[in-house]
Enzyme design. Sequence first.
Site, PDB file in Angstrom:
ATOM      1  N   LYS A  52       0.937  -1.154  -0.103  1.00 35.44           N
ATOM      2  CA  LYS A  52       0.059  -0.040  -0.161  1.00 35.44           C
ATOM      3  C   LYS A  52       0.817   1.085  -0.017  1.00 35.44           C
ATOM      4  O   LYS A  52       0.686   2.193  -0.806  1.00 35.44           O
ATOM      5  CB  LYS A  52      -0.997   0.110   1.394  1.00 35.44           C
ATOM      6  CG  LYS A  52      -2.049  -1.263   1.003  1.00 35.44           C
ATOM      7  CD  LYS A  52      -2.946  -1.228   2.273  1.00 35.44           C
ATOM      8  CE  LYS A  52      -3.708  -2.419   2.045  1.00 35.44           C
ATOM      9  NZ  LYS A  52      -4.588  -2.921   3.277  1.00 35.44           N
ATOM     10  N   GLN A  96      -5.031  -1.534   9.661  1.00 33.87           N
ATOM     11  CA  GLN A  96      -4.858  -2.812   9.035  1.00 33.87           C
ATOM     12  C   GLN A  96      -5.453  -3.979   9.873  1.00 33.87           C
ATOM     13  O   GLN A  96      -4.984  -4.143  11.188  1.00 33.87           O
ATOM     14  CB  GLN A  96      -3.373  -3.132   8.674  1.00 33.87           C
ATOM     15  CG  GLN A  96      -2.959  -4.434   7.824  1.00 33.87           C
ATOM     16  CD  GLN A  96      -3.596  -4.354   6.581  1.00 33.87           C
ATOM     17  OE1 GLN A  96      -3.842  -3.305   5.858  1.00 33.87           O
ATOM     18  NE2 GLN A  96      -3.726  -5.466   5.899  1.00 33.87           N
ATOM     19  N   ASP A 119     -11.149   2.626   3.856  1.00 33.63           N
ATOM     20  CA  ASP A 119     -11.308   1.120   3.854  1.00 33.63           C
ATOM     21  C   ASP A 119     -13.018   0.721   3.619  1.00 33.63           C
ATOM     22  O   ASP A 119     -13.232  -0.416   3.235  1.00 33.63           O
ATOM     23  CB  ASP A 119     -11.288   0.500   5.175  1.00 33.63           C
ATOM     24  CG  ASP A 119      -9.754  -0.517   4.975  1.00 33.63           C
ATOM     25  OD1 ASP A 119      -9.231  -0.644   3.942  1.00 33.63           O
ATOM     26  OD2 ASP A 119      -9.048  -0.463   6.257  1.00 33.63           O
TER      27      ASP A 119
HETATM   28  N1  L34 Z   1      -7.806  -2.653   7.221  1.00 36.24           N
HETATM   29  N2  L34 Z   1      -7.211  -4.666   6.651  1.00 36.24           N
HETATM   30  C1  L34 Z   1      -7.772  -3.664   6.304  1.00 36.24           C
HETATM   31  N3  L34 Z   1      -7.862  -3.110   5.236  1.00 36.24           N
HETATM   32  C2  L34 Z   1      -7.655  -4.022   4.030  1.00 36.24           C
HETATM   33  O1  L34 Z   1      -8.212  -3.797   2.773  1.00 36.24           O
HETATM   34  C3  L34 Z   1      -7.236  -5.473   4.249  1.00 36.24           C
HETATM   35  N4  L34 Z   1      -7.080  -6.348   3.567  1.00 36.24           N
HETATM   36  C4  L34 Z   1      -7.286  -7.734   3.866  1.00 36.24           C
HETATM   37  C5  L34 Z   1      -6.430  -8.347   5.251  1.00 36.24           C
HETATM   38  N5  L34 Z   1      -6.606  -6.987   6.096  1.00 36.24           N
HETATM   39  C6  L34 Z   1      -7.059  -5.733   5.853  1.00 36.24           C
HETATM   40  C7  L34 Z   1      -5.622  -6.285   2.730  1.00 36.24           C
HETATM   41  O2  L34 Z   1      -5.121  -5.393   2.532  1.00 36.24           O
HETATM   42  C8  L34 Z   1      -6.180  -8.631   2.725  1.00 36.24           C
HETATM   43  N6  L34 Z   1      -5.633  -7.668   2.057  1.00 36.24           N
HETATM   44  C9  L34 Z   1      -4.594  -7.816   1.101  1.00 36.24           C
HETATM   45  C10 L34 Z   1      -3.946  -6.971   0.501  1.00 36.24           C
HETATM   46  C11 L34 Z   1      -2.977  -7.209  -0.516  1.00 36.24           C
HETATM   47  C12 L34 Z   1      -2.938  -8.262  -1.144  1.00 36.24           C
HETATM   48  C13 L34 Z   1      -3.379  -9.367  -0.634  1.00 36.24           C
HETATM   49  C14 L34 Z   1      -4.594  -9.029   0.684  1.00 36.24           C
HETATM   50  C15 L34 Z   1      -1.911  -8.767  -2.149  1.00 36.24           C
HETATM   51  O3  L34 Z   1      -1.280  -7.839  -2.643  1.00 36.24           O
HETATM   52  N7  L34 Z   1      -1.414 -10.069  -2.295  1.00 36.24           N
HETATM   53  C16 L34 Z   1      -0.688 -10.310  -3.259  1.00 36.24           C
HETATM   54  C17 L34 Z   1       0.210 -11.298  -2.796  1.00 36.24           C
HETATM   55  C18 L34 Z   1       1.101 -10.811  -1.493  1.00 36.24           C
HETATM   56  C19 L34 Z   1       2.066 -11.687  -0.838  1.00 36.24           C
HETATM   57  O4  L34 Z   1       2.918 -12.201  -1.657  1.00 36.24           O
HETATM   58  O5  L34 Z   1       1.927 -12.011   0.222  1.00 36.24           O
HETATM   59  C20 L34 Z   1      -1.310 -11.165  -4.323  1.00 36.24           C
HETATM   60  O6  L34 Z   1      -0.853 -11.006  -5.487  1.00 36.24           O
HETATM   61  O7  L34 Z   1      -2.547 -11.797  -4.161  1.00 36.24           O
END
Ligand code: L34
Length: 293
Positions: A52, A96, A119
């Site tokens: 982010k 988060q 959010d």
């Molecule tokens: N307050 N908490 C708050 N807001 C959110 O919007 C979230 N979320 C969820 C968990 N807690 C939160 C996220 O940001 C899930 N989440 C999130 C954000 C980014 C990714 C996955 C979940 C992401 O970029 N995933 C990558 C892989 C990352 C890795 O290698 O670990 C992908 O390509 O899916």
Amino acid sequence: MVIIDGKELASKIKVEIAKEVDLLKAEGHKVPHLAAILVGDNAASQSYVKSKVKFCDDVGFESTLIKKDESITEEELLDLVKDLNEDDTVDGYIVQLPLPRHIDPEKINLAIDPQKDVDGFHPTNFGRMALGLPSYLPATPQGILVMLERYNISTSGKKCVVVGRSNIVGMPMSILLSQKREIGNCTVTIVHSRTKDVEQEIKNADIVIAAIGRANYITADMVKPGAVVIDVGINRIEDPTKKRGYRLVGDVDYANVSKVASFITPVPGGVGPMTVTSLIMNTLKAAKKEIYK
Ligand code: L34
């Protein structure tokens, strides 16, 4: 079969947002400013928050990352939230999740100023969303709507099954897709732990949204040929052949479901990057006062 490339789409939207930031600057406005509170040392949360902050850097936003030890008290966290509510330099912020067990996430959520709740988790924004009023949409469901839109996937009149009923994905997603909106007008079914015939319900769907958090739960035999499959799951599976010691898999058995689906999102590189993108889109809206004048 078309792979919905969330990573590529995120990069595309990044360029569009960067242009908007340039425009804002040219008009003499300050750049949008996102703050994030990260409590504890959950590895996944750290990685999500890092992406982010990086997205902010890439598009020219200001960002502030507030890291707190997991020993922070609920009261201290509430004070921090209050500070951010009052800080005029911050357009929007997030806390988060998950939070440590001794902190009530509902209490924190309620303390966030809805105008800064990028959010879209505060009941004011959730309620406005459900009523079809202008609001910040929760990041993951909004990211999915953007994917469907940009890949020209028509939703009107389609049968959609949402698997999972969480407050941040399943429930809002089912509401949004059933609404009268550009990407919407679906006939939505929510499938959950008490659903009688889960497999049959999923098999009926033209669009499947999998958000249950169980690795490879949706198998090819459950999916109608030609269905659109959106995989929200991010599950870590031990894998000694990987440097990190694990690999990520979704809630969908990708290798086999991709053979029957018309469109499918991969994990990683699907919904995850769009969640981040969507948060940044909301922060831009906050800075431009598009939702709350
Ligand atoms: N307050 N908490 C708050 N807001 C959110 O919007 C979230 N979320 C969820 C968990 N807690 C939160 C996220 O940001 C899930 N989440 C999130 C954000 C980014 C990714 C996955 C979940 C992401 O970029 N995933 C990558 C892989 C990352 C890795 O290698 O670990 C992908 O390509 O899916």
